[in-house]
Design a protein around this motif. Structure first.
Motif, PDB file in Angstrom:
ATOM      1  N   MET A   1      28.884  75.461  42.385  1.00 14.55           N
ATOM      2  CA  MET A   1      29.163  76.713  43.086  1.00 14.55           C
ATOM      3  C   MET A   1      29.841  76.463  44.424  1.00 14.55           C
ATOM      4  O   MET A   1      30.848  77.089  44.752  1.00 14.55           O
ATOM      5  CB  MET A   1      27.863  77.501  43.309  1.00 14.55           C
ATOM      6  N   LEU A   2      29.290  75.550  45.225  1.00  7.92           N
ATOM      7  CA  LEU A   2      29.863  75.287  46.545  1.00  7.92           C
ATOM      8  C   LEU A   2      31.272  74.734  46.429  1.00  7.92           C
ATOM      9  O   LEU A   2      32.168  75.111  47.203  1.00  7.92           O
ATOM     10  CB  LEU A   2      28.964  74.327  47.326  1.00  7.92           C
ATOM     11  N   HIS A   3      31.472  73.840  45.463  1.00  8.23           N
ATOM     12  CA  HIS A   3      32.804  73.251  45.272  1.00  8.23           C
ATOM     13  C   HIS A   3      33.808  74.335  44.882  1.00  8.23           C
ATOM     14  O   HIS A   3      34.927  74.369  45.403  1.00  8.23           O
ATOM     15  CB  HIS A   3      32.744  72.169  44.192  1.00  8.23           C
ATOM     16  N   ARG A   4      33.401  75.218  43.973  1.00  8.20           N
ATOM     17  CA  ARG A   4      34.297  76.296  43.550  1.00  8.20           C
ATOM     18  C   ARG A   4      34.686  77.177  44.728  1.00  8.20           C
ATOM     19  O   ARG A   4      35.850  77.615  44.836  1.00  8.20           O
ATOM     20  CB  ARG A   4      33.636  77.142  42.464  1.00  8.20           C
ATOM     21  N   LEU A   5      33.728  77.441  45.614  1.00  7.08           N
ATOM     22  CA  LEU A   5      33.993  78.325  46.747  1.00  7.08           C
ATOM     23  C   LEU A   5      34.690  77.622  47.907  1.00  7.08           C
ATOM     24  O   LEU A   5      35.168  78.278  48.835  1.00  7.08           O
ATOM     25  CB  LEU A   5      32.678  78.934  47.243  1.00  7.08           C
ATOM     26  N   ASP A 167      27.840  85.879  39.131  1.00  6.00           N
ATOM     27  CA  ASP A 167      28.040  84.427  39.111  1.00  6.00           C
ATOM     28  C   ASP A 167      26.905  83.682  39.789  1.00  6.00           C
ATOM     29  O   ASP A 167      26.732  82.475  39.573  1.00  6.00           O
ATOM     30  CB  ASP A 167      29.360  84.075  39.805  1.00  6.00           C
ATOM     31  N   ALA A 168      26.137  84.360  40.625  1.00  3.59           N
ATOM     32  CA  ALA A 168      24.982  83.763  41.308  1.00  3.59           C
ATOM     33  C   ALA A 168      24.057  84.882  41.757  1.00  3.59           C
ATOM     34  O   ALA A 168      24.462  86.052  41.830  1.00  3.59           O
ATOM     35  CB  ALA A 168      25.424  82.928  42.511  1.00  3.59           C
ATOM     36  N   LEU A 169      22.816  84.516  42.037  1.00  8.12           N
ATOM     37  CA  LEU A 169      21.804  85.487  42.441  1.00  8.12           C
ATOM     38  C   LEU A 169      21.204  85.115  43.780  1.00  8.12           C
ATOM     39  O   LEU A 169      20.959  83.931  44.051  1.00  8.12           O
ATOM     40  CB  LEU A 169      20.677  85.538  41.405  1.00  8.12           C
ATOM     41  N   ILE A 170      20.945  86.115  44.610  1.00  5.24           N
ATOM     42  CA  ILE A 170      20.190  85.915  45.837  1.00  5.24           C
ATOM     43  C   ILE A 170      18.735  86.239  45.534  1.00  5.24           C
ATOM     44  O   ILE A 170      18.402  87.372  45.182  1.00  5.24           O
ATOM     45  CB  ILE A 170      20.708  86.807  46.975  1.00  5.24           C
ATOM     46  N   ALA A 171      17.875  85.240  45.645  1.00  2.00           N
ATOM     47  CA  ALA A 171      16.443  85.425  45.430  1.00  2.00           C
ATOM     48  C   ALA A 171      15.831  85.870  46.748  1.00  2.00           C
ATOM     49  O   ALA A 171      15.560  85.048  47.630  1.00  2.00           O
ATOM     50  CB  ALA A 171      15.802  84.125  44.949  1.00  2.00           C
ATOM     51  N   GLN A 206      20.473  81.318  34.107  1.00  3.13           N
ATOM     52  CA  GLN A 206      21.418  80.233  33.859  1.00  3.13           C
ATOM     53  C   GLN A 206      22.477  80.107  34.956  1.00  3.13           C
ATOM     54  O   GLN A 206      23.378  79.280  34.850  1.00  3.13           O
ATOM     55  CB  GLN A 206      22.113  80.457  32.506  1.00  3.13           C
ATOM     56  N   ILE A 207      22.384  80.923  35.990  1.00  2.29           N
ATOM     57  CA  ILE A 207      23.381  80.907  37.064  1.00  2.29           C
ATOM     58  C   ILE A 207      22.727  80.430  38.370  1.00  2.29           C
ATOM     59  O   ILE A 207      21.506  80.435  38.482  1.00  2.29           O
ATOM     60  CB  ILE A 207      24.025  82.290  37.248  1.00  2.29           C
ATOM     61  N   PRO A 208      23.522  79.998  39.349  1.00  2.00           N
ATOM     62  CA  PRO A 208      22.956  79.461  40.597  1.00  2.00           C
ATOM     63  C   PRO A 208      22.114  80.475  41.359  1.00  2.00           C
ATOM     64  O   PRO A 208      22.368  81.683  41.319  1.00  2.00           O
ATOM     65  CB  PRO A 208      24.202  79.072  41.402  1.00  2.00           C
ATOM     66  N   GLY A 228      14.966  74.369  43.498  1.00  2.00           N
ATOM     67  CA  GLY A 228      15.889  74.943  42.539  1.00  2.00           C
ATOM     68  C   GLY A 228      17.051  75.748  43.072  1.00  2.00           C
ATOM     69  O   GLY A 228      17.934  76.140  42.304  1.00  2.00           O
ATOM     70  N   ALA A 229      17.076  76.027  44.365  1.00  2.00           N
ATOM     71  CA  ALA A 229      18.200  76.779  44.926  1.00  2.00           C
ATOM     72  C   ALA A 229      19.441  75.899  45.028  1.00  2.00           C
ATOM     73  O   ALA A 229      19.333  74.677  45.250  1.00  2.00           O
ATOM     74  CB  ALA A 229      17.843  77.338  46.291  1.00  2.00           C
TER      75      ALA A 229
END
Length: 349
Positions: A1-5, A167-171, A206-208, A228-229
């Motif tokens: 995720m970080l690399h993509r962004l 694409d990702a979730l904020i917990a 299944q997403i970050p 896990g984050a």
């Protein structure tokens, strides 16, 4: 995720509508994190100005955040009773409650002009609070290469968001300051802690996962990564930065004894939110048992009261959102705070 962004640090600055600024977001971006603008309370014109200012300050990727709440269902009798309850307080400041109460924030679901602006800007990240964004918009943003993030406070919400194409979730743990991202306000809040919710979403989705709530140091970021984050989102940590829009009274409250006693309050906006204790939260306790108007109708009342009070030099009726980590806040320039967070994170990993 970080690399993509194209983001170096696993650190997202929370959007914090009303507190975030282009200067704050740019400083976070320049330091290797993901800066954000909270545009849920902005008009299209205001949003355009803020985005243009941010783009002028950084070429790094950034996040634009929007509210996707259900439109308010008005209840004339309930709202009239609410106004009557506030009349004595307004009278202290020589004012009257607003009638009728207005829906001061338009959900992105209904704001087609804001949707067009978002598609025009195509930020690296678009994030959403209070629910699932419009599906047509999700498809268009994904086609445009925008990374989509949304807040979940429980596993059920997370599954809905994952299915909707996030694409990702904020917990968002119960420790977080400001508004809970709960979808359905009539249902009980699971009130899961950040660390428990992060682990549950990491296991079931299944997403970050981006951990949020009570994270104030690089050491806490490291702890979130270890359970896990993929990244952590910090909000209260940035309120004390000179680049934030927090006023002097807010900053004083953040560093006072009330920081150790944050409270959950619904009466201020119509939605459950974590706040520093102040004169409004004290008054809200007297309203226990009285039905509150829907969000954001109740917010119209609170904002009018705050304006009347501030006109008389009283600053205790403002929305002073803060998380449970408030006592750990540091009044540093954003670049310095980012450097400290980075050093703490590296030493903990």
């Amino acid at each position: 995720m970080l690399h993509r962004l194209g983001v170096r640090l696993p650190l997202f600055q929370a959007p914090m509508a009303g507190v975030s600024t282009p200067a704050l977001a740019a400083a976070v971006c320049q330091a290797g994190g993901l800066g954000a603008l909270g545009l849920g309370a902005a008009t299209v014109t205001q949003a355009q100005m803020q985005i243009a200012e941010l783009q002028a300050k950084t070429e790094k990727p950034f996040n634009l955040n929007f509210f996707v709440h259900a439109p308010a269902v008005q209840n004339t009798a309930l709202e009239h009773a609410w106004c009557k309850a506030f009349e004595p307080l307004f009278a202290q400041f020589g004012a009257q409650p607003p009638t009728p109460l207005r829906e001061i924030y338009t959900s992105l679901h209904q704001d087609e002009a804001m949707q067009r602006l978002l598609l025009t800007v195509r930020p690296a990240v678009a994030s959403f609070h209070f629910g699932v964004p419009p599906q047509a918009l999700v498809r268009a943003l994904k086609a445009a290469g925008v990374f989509l993030v949304a807040t979940a406070t429980c596993v059920e919400e997370a599954k809905l968001l994952e299915k909707a194409g996030m694409d990702a979730l904020i917990a968002q743990g119960i420790e977080a300051g400001g508004h809970r991202g709960i979808f359905e306000t009539t249902q009980p809040d699971t009130a899961l802690s950040t660390m428990v919710l992060t682990q549950l979403l990491h296991k079931t989705c299944q997403i970050p996962i981006i951990a949020a709530g009570g994270i104030m140091t690089g050491y806490a970021i490291a702890a979130a990564l270890k359970v896990g984050a993929t990244a952590a989102q910090l909000g209260t940590a940035f309120i004390g930065c000179p680049e934030s829009a927090a006023n002097a009274a807010y900053r004083t409250a953040l560093t006072g004894p009330g920081a150790f006693k944050t409270e959950m309050v619904t009466a201020l906006s119509g939605r459950l939110a974590r706040s520093l204790p102040n004169k409004f939260t004290a008054f809200a306790q007297t309203l226990a048992g009285q039905a509150c108007p829907a969000y954001p109708l109740a917010y119209d009342m609170a904002k009018a009261l705050n304006t009347a009070a501030q006109n008389q030099g009283e600053h205790g009726f403002a929305a002073q959102w803060a998380g449970q980590g408030a006592p750990l806040a540091r009044s540093l320039p954003a670049a310095s705070l980012m450097a400290s967070l980075k050093a703490e994170l590296e030493s903990a990993l």
